[in-house]
Design a protein around this motif. Structure first.
Motif, PDB file in Angstrom:
ATOM      1  N   VAL A 200       4.458  16.116   4.209  1.00 50.45           N
ATOM      2  CA  VAL A 200       3.369  15.503   3.457  1.00 50.45           C
ATOM      3  C   VAL A 200       2.152  15.316   4.363  1.00 50.45           C
ATOM      4  CG1 VAL A 200       2.633  13.499   2.110  1.00 50.45           C
ATOM      5  CG2 VAL A 200       5.014  14.288   1.982  1.00 50.45           C
ATOM      6  N   ASP A 201       1.002  15.825   3.936  1.00 54.14           N
ATOM      7  CA  ASP A 201      -0.263  15.635   4.645  1.00 54.14           C
ATOM      8  C   ASP A 201      -1.230  14.914   3.719  1.00 54.14           C
ATOM      9  OD1 ASP A 201       0.636  17.049   6.900  1.00 54.14           O
ATOM     10  OD2 ASP A 201       0.002  18.962   6.042  1.00 54.14           O
ATOM     11  N   VAL A 211      -5.388  11.802   7.344  1.00 51.04           N
ATOM     12  CA  VAL A 211      -5.278  10.349   7.358  1.00 51.04           C
ATOM     13  C   VAL A 211      -3.852   9.957   7.734  1.00 51.04           C
ATOM     14  CG1 VAL A 211      -5.400   8.268   5.938  1.00 51.04           C
ATOM     15  CG2 VAL A 211      -7.112  10.076   5.667  1.00 51.04           C
ATOM     16  N   ASP A 212      -2.908  10.767   7.271  1.00 55.09           N
ATOM     17  CA  ASP A 212      -1.495  10.503   7.557  1.00 55.09           C
ATOM     18  C   ASP A 212      -0.729  11.808   7.418  1.00 55.09           C
ATOM     19  OD1 ASP A 212       0.800   9.190   8.189  1.00 55.09           O
ATOM     20  OD2 ASP A 212       0.908   7.984   6.355  1.00 55.09           O
ATOM     21  N   SER A 213       0.411  11.875   8.081  1.00 56.99           N
ATOM     22  CA  SER A 213       1.267  13.056   8.006  1.00 56.99           C
ATOM     23  C   SER A 213       2.699  12.625   8.310  1.00 56.99           C
ATOM     24  CB  SER A 213       0.799  14.125   8.997  1.00 56.99           C
ATOM     25  OG  SER A 213       1.610  15.279   8.909  1.00 56.99           O
ATOM     26  N   PHE A 214       3.630  13.006   7.453  1.00 56.72           N
ATOM     27  CA  PHE A 214       5.022  12.622   7.677  1.00 56.72           C
ATOM     28  C   PHE A 214       5.927  13.587   6.912  1.00 56.72           C
ATOM     29  CE2 PHE A 214       3.151  10.133   4.266  1.00 56.72           C
ATOM     30  CZ  PHE A 214       4.042  10.299   3.216  1.00 56.72           C
ATOM     31  N   ASN A 215       7.237  13.486   7.148  1.00 53.56           N
ATOM     32  CA  ASN A 215       8.179  14.342   6.434  1.00 53.56           C
ATOM     33  C   ASN A 215       9.248  13.499   5.753  1.00 53.56           C
ATOM     34  OD1 ASN A 215      10.589  14.190   8.356  1.00 53.56           O
ATOM     35  ND2 ASN A 215       8.989  14.923   9.731  1.00 53.56           N
ATOM     36  N   ILE A 216       9.890  14.093   4.755  1.00 54.22           N
ATOM     37  CA  ILE A 216      10.887  13.397   3.941  1.00 54.22           C
ATOM     38  C   ILE A 216      12.136  14.264   3.869  1.00 54.22           C
ATOM     39  CG2 ILE A 216      11.374  12.437   1.659  1.00 54.22           C
ATOM     40  CD1 ILE A 216       8.279  12.452   1.260  1.00 54.22           C
ATOM     41  N   ASP A 217      13.291  13.692   4.150  1.00 52.29           N
ATOM     42  CA  ASP A 217      14.553  14.397   3.997  1.00 52.29           C
ATOM     43  C   ASP A 217      14.948  14.411   2.524  1.00 52.29           C
ATOM     44  OD1 ASP A 217      14.885  14.901   6.731  1.00 52.29           O
ATOM     45  OD2 ASP A 217      15.778  12.928   7.063  1.00 52.29           O
ATOM     46  N   LEU A 228       6.320   6.410  -0.527  1.00 51.86           N
ATOM     47  CA  LEU A 228       5.169   5.521  -0.399  1.00 51.86           C
ATOM     48  C   LEU A 228       4.074   6.153   0.454  1.00 51.86           C
ATOM     49  CD1 LEU A 228       6.587   1.909   0.134  1.00 51.86           C
ATOM     50  CD2 LEU A 228       5.163   2.699  -1.766  1.00 51.86           C
ATOM     51  N   VAL A 229       2.838   5.965   0.021  1.00 54.40           N
ATOM     52  CA  VAL A 229       1.677   6.336   0.818  1.00 54.40           C
ATOM     53  C   VAL A 229       0.805   5.095   0.954  1.00 54.40           C
ATOM     54  CG1 VAL A 229      -0.280   7.893   1.085  1.00 54.40           C
ATOM     55  CG2 VAL A 229       1.752   8.665  -0.149  1.00 54.40           C
ATOM     56  N   VAL A 230       0.432   4.751   2.184  1.00 54.70           N
ATOM     57  CA  VAL A 230      -0.366   3.551   2.442  1.00 54.70           C
ATOM     58  C   VAL A 230      -1.831   3.945   2.625  1.00 54.70           C
ATOM     59  CG1 VAL A 230      -0.725   1.569   3.956  1.00 54.70           C
ATOM     60  CG2 VAL A 230       1.604   2.425   3.533  1.00 54.70           C
ATOM     61  N   ASP A 240      -1.079  16.735   0.124  1.00 53.42           N
ATOM     62  CA  ASP A 240      -0.537  18.092   0.120  1.00 53.42           C
ATOM     63  C   ASP A 240       0.940  18.052   0.509  1.00 53.42           C
ATOM     64  OD1 ASP A 240      -3.069  18.995  -0.454  1.00 53.42           O
ATOM     65  OD2 ASP A 240      -3.553  19.507   1.621  1.00 53.42           O
ATOM     66  N   ILE A 241       1.763  18.771  -0.227  1.00 51.14           N
ATOM     67  CA  ILE A 241       3.207  18.757  -0.003  1.00 51.14           C
ATOM     68  C   ILE A 241       3.701  20.181   0.244  1.00 51.14           C
ATOM     69  CG2 ILE A 241       5.445  18.064  -0.924  1.00 51.14           C
ATOM     70  CD1 ILE A 241       3.934  16.132  -2.787  1.00 51.14           C
ATOM     71  N   TYR A 242       4.503  20.354   1.313  1.00 50.42           N
ATOM     72  CA  TYR A 242       5.087  21.641   1.677  1.00 50.42           C
ATOM     73  C   TYR A 242       6.594  21.465   1.864  1.00 50.42           C
ATOM     74  CZ  TYR A 242       0.238  22.841   2.818  1.00 50.42           C
ATOM     75  OH  TYR A 242      -1.108  23.057   2.753  1.00 50.42           O
ATOM     76  N   ASN A 243       7.355  22.548   1.652  1.00 50.55           N
ATOM     77  CA  ASN A 243       8.790  22.436   1.879  1.00 50.55           C
ATOM     78  C   ASN A 243       9.131  22.703   3.340  1.00 50.55           C
ATOM     79  OD1 ASN A 243       8.920  25.216   2.277  1.00 50.55           O
ATOM     80  ND2 ASN A 243      10.101  25.639   0.429  1.00 50.55           N
TER      81      ASN A 243
END
Length: 258
Positions: A200-201, A211-217, A228-230, A240-243
């Motif tokens: 997630v970007d 602003v933020d960037s993280f990944n989700i299992d 959640l996005v803060v 933006d979401i990528y696999n």
């Protein structure tokens, strides 16, 4: 040629050159509320039953009253030349300087597209369409951007025990708080994600800096996720979401106000 004619001719050439550079027609994966395209490519893979691709046209000034079309030509081996393939009437708003066409392609080949105004080509682009997917008799599925093309990104305040998004909206208010946490909800509507991770970007409109960037299992058989996005400042944000293979899934847009 007298001096006045020479000056006029030079000015016309300069203005024509400037106008040409100020206009563009691209094929892309997504676009924002200002018509800024992202994921621009000249080669596209479509599913055996066809796929949609965004065609975004931009110009420096707002549209004026006139006749607008997009002409699409295809290269035909039989004649070794391009020939008319599709003609699509466009009806842009005079308050805008961009317009988008979500075009369905069902045939592989080499193409040219032109955005026409009163019979004049304002911008032209060339692109290739390739056919990909399961071979005859095969049950294998190609996981690419088009696999996720029917997915959707929504925003709300929470998700209940049944997985239903609550407080859904496109705009949220911080009030006197210094931040607000919003639930982003990605739904692939019955199609499993077939990935073990989502990247997630988060971008704010007007800036190319994350602003933020993280990944989700995730589990490969899931067809929806929420996270959640803060947000700490008002503005328009793009998620933006990528696999796990860095294949684009979808983009969500949310507005934060004070």
């Amino acid at each position: 040629m007298n001096l006045k004619t020479a000056i006029t001719t030079a000015f016309t050439v300069i203005m024509l050159s400037f106008t040409t550079r100020a206009q563009s027609l691209v094929l892309c994966e997504s676009y924002d509320t200002q018509g800024v395209a992202s994921g621009i490519y000249s080669s596209w893979d479509i599913k055996p039953d066809g796929s949609y691709v965004y065609m975004v046209y931009n110009q420096s000034g707002n549209f004026t009253t006139g006749v607008y079309y997009i002409y699409i030509d295809k290269y035909y081996e039989s004649s070794s030349s391009y020939g008319a393939y599709l003609t699509i009437e466009m009806k842009p708003e005079t308050s805008q300087n961009w317009i988008v066409l979500d075009q369905l392609f069902t045939e592989a080949g080499d193409y040219k597209a032109s955005f026409m105004f009163n019979g004049t080509a304002m911008a032209t682009t060339s692109f290739e369409i390739d056919l990909v997917g399961a071979a005859t008799g095969s049950t294998d599925t190609i996981i690419d951007t088009y696999y996720y093309e029917d997915s959707d990104v929504d925003f709300g305040m929470s998700v209940d025990a049944e997985g239903v998004l609550q407080g859904e909206s496109e705009t949220f208010y911080m009030g006197a708080n210094t931040s607000i946490s919003i639930k982003a909800y990605l739904n692939n509507f019955g199609l499993p994600f077939k990935t073990t991770k989502m990247y997630v970007d988060v971008f704010k409109e007007g800036s190319d800096i994350e602003v933020d960037s993280f990944n989700i299992d995730v589990e490969t058989d899931w067809d929806y996720i929420h996270f959640l996005v803060v947000f700490k400042d008002p503005g328009v944000y793009y998620i933006d979401i990528y696999n796990a293979d860095d294949i684009f899934v979808n983009t969500g847009t949310v507005t934060i106000q004070k």
